[in-house]
Design a protein around this motif. Sequence first.
Motif, PDB file in Angstrom:
ATOM      1  N   LYS A 186      37.840  50.734  41.283  1.00  0.00           N
ATOM      2  CA  LYS A 186      36.671  51.863  40.184  1.00  0.00           C
ATOM      3  C   LYS A 186      36.455  53.128  41.035  1.00  0.00           C
ATOM      4  N   SER A 205      35.901  48.633  31.413  1.00  0.00           N
ATOM      5  CA  SER A 205      35.585  47.028  32.609  1.00  0.00           C
ATOM      6  C   SER A 205      36.067  46.087  31.258  1.00  0.00           C
ATOM      7  N   LEU A 251      38.978  45.085  35.281  1.00  0.00           N
ATOM      8  CA  LEU A 251      38.475  46.376  34.359  1.00  0.00           C
ATOM      9  C   LEU A 251      39.869  46.776  33.725  1.00  0.00           C
TER      10      LEU A 251
END
Length: 237
Positions: free
Chosen positions: A148, A174, A183
């Motif tokens: 992320k 997400s 994700l």
Amino acid sequence: MSQQLRRATLIACSATAVLGLAACGPDNANPSATAAAPGPAASTAGLPDGNKLNALLLPATAMPPKFKLDPSGSQSTGDGAIPPASPSAVPADKACDMLNGTGWVNSAGIIAASFAKNNYADEAQNMFAQELDAYRGNDAQTVMANLKKTLTACHTFTVTQDGQNFSATVTLQSLPGVGDEALQAVITSPEWTGGSTLVAARVGKVVVATYDNEQSNTGTAGVALTKTLVKNAASAH
């Protein structure tokens, strides 16, 4: 920039540097890692080995029409395990480069205990790559957090091919309800036809990672395939 050129670069460097498999370019995410002393967190107890993970990968019948298996992209750890290694942070510029390849999960800088992966493609140079990685301890959660961060930091990055630079954009979101956490990132560029969709989802200590590269769209069909793959991984727990 032609999509054919782009895909040729993607699959040319898709090997993972484990158990003697040859590494190629940015997919060798952890070249400087040193072996860590085994401890409780390094145990592989309860983790699926490469053979089990390989059996969970989606078959050819699940792929879009005309997609065929690329034998050179089929790899797994079999019944062995990768020795534990200390995490090795990937430099930001190299991490962004990895997003333009099938081994993009390695940009997290953490080596899995076991894995299985393969690629399917058609004659039009569209491709779907799938990978399952089983991690020791809490490494799977760390992988998701690191991915992320990388995808956020690489919101815009430069892809260099044949001496030319192309500006790429990552759109991150997400995916609620897919595994324990998930994700999705879509990579596009004004110079590209279509785009690529990357999906990572954690199911316990297993991370599902896919890469869908399409000429006509951004690889949205890969999201549905990934959700099925996540269900397969969940069934193994």
